[in-house]
Design an enzyme around this catalytic site. Structure first.
Site, PDB file in Angstrom:
ATOM      1  CG  ASP A 191      -0.204  -0.023   2.531  1.00  0.00           C
ATOM      2  OD1 ASP A 191       1.031   0.099   2.552  1.00  0.00           O
ATOM      3  OD2 ASP A 191      -0.874  -0.166   3.572  1.00  0.00           O
ATOM      4  CE1 TYR A 216       9.253   0.446   4.779  1.00  0.00           C
ATOM      5  CE2 TYR A 216       7.672   1.289   3.195  1.00  0.00           C
ATOM      6  CZ  TYR A 216       7.948   0.694   4.412  1.00  0.00           C
ATOM      7  OH  TYR A 216       6.928   0.343   5.256  1.00  0.00           O
TER       8      TYR A 216
HETATM    9  P1  NAD Z   1      -0.426  -8.876  13.313  1.00  0.00           P
HETATM   10  O1  NAD Z   1       0.577  -9.684  14.061  1.00  0.00           O
HETATM   11  O2  NAD Z   1      -1.325  -7.946  14.046  1.00  0.00           O
HETATM   12  O3  NAD Z   1      -1.361  -9.854  12.463  1.00  0.00           O
HETATM   13  C1  NAD Z   1      -0.944 -11.003  11.855  1.00  0.00           C
HETATM   14  C2  NAD Z   1      -1.907 -12.144  12.166  1.00  0.00           C
HETATM   15  O4  NAD Z   1      -1.480 -13.286  11.427  1.00  0.00           O
HETATM   16  C3  NAD Z   1      -1.963 -12.565  13.645  1.00  0.00           C
HETATM   17  O5  NAD Z   1      -3.275 -12.602  14.100  1.00  0.00           O
HETATM   18  C4  NAD Z   1      -1.327 -13.962  13.647  1.00  0.00           C
HETATM   19  O6  NAD Z   1      -1.880 -14.828  14.612  1.00  0.00           O
HETATM   20  C5  NAD Z   1      -1.650 -14.433  12.236  1.00  0.00           C
HETATM   21  N1  NAD Z   1      -0.777 -15.498  11.741  1.00  0.00           N
HETATM   22  C6  NAD Z   1       0.540 -15.667  11.929  1.00  0.00           C
HETATM   23  N2  NAD Z   1       0.978 -16.748  11.253  1.00  0.00           N
HETATM   24  C7  NAD Z   1      -0.103 -17.252  10.594  1.00  0.00           C
HETATM   25  C8  NAD Z   1      -0.293 -18.358   9.725  1.00  0.00           C
HETATM   26  N3  NAD Z   1       0.722 -19.145   9.396  1.00  0.00           N
HETATM   27  N4  NAD Z   1      -1.523 -18.572   9.222  1.00  0.00           N
HETATM   28  C9  NAD Z   1      -2.559 -17.791   9.572  1.00  0.00           C
HETATM   29  N5  NAD Z   1      -2.444 -16.730  10.391  1.00  0.00           N
HETATM   30  C10 NAD Z   1      -1.224 -16.469  10.899  1.00  0.00           C
HETATM   31  O7  NAD Z   1       0.400  -8.078  12.218  1.00  0.00           O
HETATM   32  P2  NAD Z   1       0.020  -6.748  11.422  1.00  0.00           P
HETATM   33  O8  NAD Z   1       0.898  -5.650  11.875  1.00  0.00           O
HETATM   34  O9  NAD Z   1      -1.425  -6.520  11.439  1.00  0.00           O
HETATM   35  O10 NAD Z   1       0.504  -7.113   9.965  1.00  0.00           O
HETATM   36  C11 NAD Z   1       0.043  -8.225   9.246  1.00  0.00           C
HETATM   37  C12 NAD Z   1       0.866  -8.410   7.995  1.00  0.00           C
HETATM   38  O11 NAD Z   1       0.538  -7.438   7.018  1.00  0.00           O
HETATM   39  C13 NAD Z   1       2.379  -8.262   8.210  1.00  0.00           C
HETATM   40  O12 NAD Z   1       3.063  -9.189   7.409  1.00  0.00           O
HETATM   41  C14 NAD Z   1       2.640  -6.854   7.727  1.00  0.00           C
HETATM   42  O13 NAD Z   1       3.980  -6.645   7.412  1.00  0.00           O
HETATM   43  C15 NAD Z   1       1.734  -6.843   6.535  1.00  0.00           C
HETATM   44  N6  NAD Z   1       1.429  -5.541   5.931  1.00  0.00           N
HETATM   45  C16 NAD Z   1       1.846  -5.348   4.668  1.00  0.00           C
HETATM   46  C17 NAD Z   1       1.580  -4.182   4.014  1.00  0.00           C
HETATM   47  C18 NAD Z   1       2.086  -4.004   2.625  1.00  0.00           C
HETATM   48  O14 NAD Z   1       2.234  -2.904   2.165  1.00  0.00           O
HETATM   49  N7  NAD Z   1       2.386  -5.072   1.884  1.00  0.00           N
HETATM   50  C19 NAD Z   1       0.884  -3.176   4.665  1.00  0.00           C
HETATM   51  C20 NAD Z   1       0.480  -3.387   5.979  1.00  0.00           C
HETATM   52  C21 NAD Z   1       0.750  -4.591   6.616  1.00  0.00           C
HETATM   53  C1  G6P Z   2       3.414   0.585   4.952  1.00  0.00           C
HETATM   54  C2  G6P Z   2       4.140  -0.444   4.147  1.00  0.00           C
HETATM   55  C3  G6P Z   2       3.900  -1.812   4.695  1.00  0.00           C
HETATM   56  C4  G6P Z   2       4.276  -1.878   6.136  1.00  0.00           C
HETATM   57  C5  G6P Z   2       3.575  -0.802   6.899  1.00  0.00           C
HETATM   58  C6  G6P Z   2       4.242  -0.740   8.260  1.00  0.00           C
HETATM   59  O1  G6P Z   2       2.055   0.453   4.813  1.00  0.00           O
HETATM   60  O2  G6P Z   2       3.768  -0.442   2.809  1.00  0.00           O
HETATM   61  O3  G6P Z   2       4.624  -2.741   3.956  1.00  0.00           O
HETATM   62  O4  G6P Z   2       3.930  -3.125   6.693  1.00  0.00           O
HETATM   63  O5  G6P Z   2       3.743   0.455   6.313  1.00  0.00           O
HETATM   64  O6  G6P Z   2       3.330  -0.467   9.146  1.00  0.00           O
HETATM   65  P1  G6P Z   2       3.589  -0.433  10.696  1.00  0.00           P
HETATM   66  O7  G6P Z   2       2.613   0.609  11.087  1.00  0.00           O
HETATM   67  O8  G6P Z   2       3.241  -1.817  11.176  1.00  0.00           O
HETATM   68  O9  G6P Z   2       4.998  -0.073  10.927  1.00  0.00           O
HETATM   69 MN    MN Z   3       4.549  -2.332   1.857  1.00  0.00          MN
END
Ligand code: NAD
Ligand code: G6P
Ligand code: MN
Length: 442
Positions: free
Chosen positions: A173, A264
């Site tokens: 995002d 980043y």
């Molecule tokens: P979080 O720890 O709050 O949530 C992750 C959830 O996944 C937890 O509830 C955990 O129990 C569950 N989980 C862990 N391993 C699992 C598995 N093998 N199968 C099913 N569920 C499982 O973390 P968060 O901060 O909410 O972030 C979630 C993910 O989203 C992270 O990988 C974060 O980096 C990613 N994210 C990516 C972007 C992006 O731009 N690509 C943006 C925001 C968040």
């Molecule tokens: C942005 C990035 C994600 C990352 C997030 C970090 O949205 O694109 O890849 O996971 O920021 O968020 P946090 O609030 O968990 O540091």
């Molecule tokens: Mn990202």
């Protein structure tokens, strides 16, 4: 599609981002012909408050949609049309170590960049590969839309593990987060912006920012950034660490005035400065644990307690939830809309390796992803990206082969480390704390 309706499963249902995604889904239930939503997580205790919030939200806003939360894979993956995936192997406890260990050794400690991203990447790969195998057992054609980080490593690893699977799409995002900020600075509606962008995930540049009339607003934007700085728009990214991160975009534009970089990129351009500014005792993980995580779970519990989601404030970043839902909608209804997403290079940038996973503008529809051609990139960007590509490839190969040498090569190549003795010290500490999550590296 089961009979006449669409089923969506959110993997990582207990994620702090789930309520935002659910709210976004409520706006698209008709467009997606939504029949069922399943939240799936390995940790039901964590997932339950969010699951109960979601149940209430859908009962109030979309009572025709069946809503469940489960830890049963078959329930989650059978006859599913869209998977939204956002898992965090090891939770915030491991994120803290990813960020703190490198900082204690004097280098950048960050969730997705540098050695923190390396550690997290090796943890994510195992679970993500297992997840795709599980999904394909039950649903051959489901679209898997993945947010799980570090998305660059996950995307490269999944592409190698599932060569013929064309329905896995890795997304981020941050380009949209930045576009919303740009629109605010430019005083225009973000929907008017058509960007040109190239790079790897969390390592890219905006090269054009077209408005509706076809004018490139990048020169104007750069002037505005140089005179007034760059700041986030969404509430979540107004936490202190994010404000600091956005502020450095101005420095990057001053030093390298051609394009506007992803936030980043600073970890790779100013690794020493960043390491000196980050606090090894209180990192972004602590900020999230004390902020977003606490707030989201409290708000969800509160809504369930009072018996209504109306007026609850669980969403901290609209763009995040909307992006994944809009992408499902554009695929579902063949809308052919443009998004910046990850895709295998295959000549999009002819002077980068063809198997690199690049992040570029693509048209998304029911045929999948159609990327826009970028063309050859200049030496500075090619040098940076070749280096990062080599780091990503070696990281995935270290995981696949259980190779200590490749892990050490990956970390030594990473611009946040460079020194091989430092890389070895950090790698040895990361191996120690990732026991049970990583394959043994020999
Ligand atoms: P979080 O720890 O709050 O949530 C992750 C959830 O996944 C937890 O509830 C955990 O129990 C569950 N989980 C862990 N391993 C699992 C598995 N093998 N199968 C099913 N569920 C499982 O973390 P968060 O901060 O909410 O972030 C979630 C993910 O989203 C992270 O990988 C974060 O980096 C990613 N994210 C990516 C972007 C992006 O731009 N690509 C943006 C925001 C968040
Ligand atoms: C942005 C990035 C994600 C990352 C997030 C970090 O949205 O694109 O890849 O996971 O920021 O968020 P946090 O609030 O968990 O540091
Ligand atoms: Mn990202």
């Amino acid at each position: 599609m089961i009979n006449s309706g669409t089923k969506i499963t959110i993997v990582g249902g207990g994620s702090t981002w789930t309520p935002g995604i659910l709210k976004a889904i409520t706006k698209y239930t008709n467009s997606l012909s939504l029949k069922e939503i399943v939240l799936y997580d390995i940790d039901e205790e964590r997932q339950a408050p969010i699951g109960e919030f979601g149940k209430l939200l859908f009962k109030e806003l979309c009572p025709d949609v069946n809503f469940i939360h489960t830890t049963n894979k078959e329930v989650a993956y059978k006859d599913v049309d869209y998977i939204f995936c956002q898992i965090r192997t090891g939770g915030y406890k491991m994120r803290e170590l990813d960020e703190k260990i490198p900082l204690e050794e004097g280098v950048v400690g960050q969730e997705t960049c540098g050695s923190g991203g390396f550690a997290y990447g090796i943890r994510s790969l195992r679970d993500m590969i297992e997840m795709v195998k599980d999904i394909r057992k039950y649903s051959k054609n489901a679209w898997i839309l993945n947010y799980t980080n570090p998305a660059a490593i996950v995307a490269y690893g999944l592409t190698r593990a599932f060569r013929d699977d064309k329905r896995i799409l890795n997304i981020c995002d941050q380009p949209i987060n930045m576009i919303t900020s740009m629109a605010k600075i430019l005083g225009i509606n973000e929907a008017q912006i058509q960007p040109s962008y190239f790079g790897l995930n969390h390592f890219g540049w905006f090269t054009k920012i077209y408005d509706e009339s076809g004018e490139d607003l990048l020169p104007k934007l750069k002037k505005l950034i140089l005179n007034g700085g760059f700041a986030p728009k969404d509430a979540e990214q107004r936490d202190k660490s994010w404000l600091d991160t956005y502020a450095l975009v101005e420095d990057m534009v001053r030093d390298f005035p051609e394009y506007v970089p992803s936030t980043y990129v600073q970890y790779y351009l100013y690794p020493e400065y960043k390491a000196s500014k980050l606090d090894p005792k209180y990192t972004r993980a602590n900020e999230v644990i004390n902020g977003r995580e606490r707030r989201v779970f409290k708000e969800c519990r509160e809504a369930v307690k009072v018996g209504t989601t109306i007026g609850s404030n669980v969403v901290h970043n609209d763009a995040h939830g909307e992006m994944i839902v809009e992408i499902a909608d554009t695929i579902h209804n063949n809308k052919n809309k443009i998004y910046i997403v990850m895709v295998e290079n295959n000549g999009i940038i002819p002077n980068l390796p063809s198997d690199a996973i690049v992040e570029v503008a693509c048209i998304l529809g029911n045929r999948g992803v159609i990327p826009f051609h970028v063309g050859e990139i200049d030496t500075f960007y090619k040098g940076l990206l070749e280096n990062q590509y080599a780091y990503e490839k070696l990281t995935v190969e270290a995981f696949e082969e259980g190779s200590y040498t490749k892990a050490l090569q990956a970390l030594t190549l990473n611009r946040t480390i460079v020194d091989a003795k430092k890389a070895r010290k950090i790698l040895d500490r990361l191996i120690e704390v990732n026991k049970g999550y990583w394959p043994e590296l020999k």
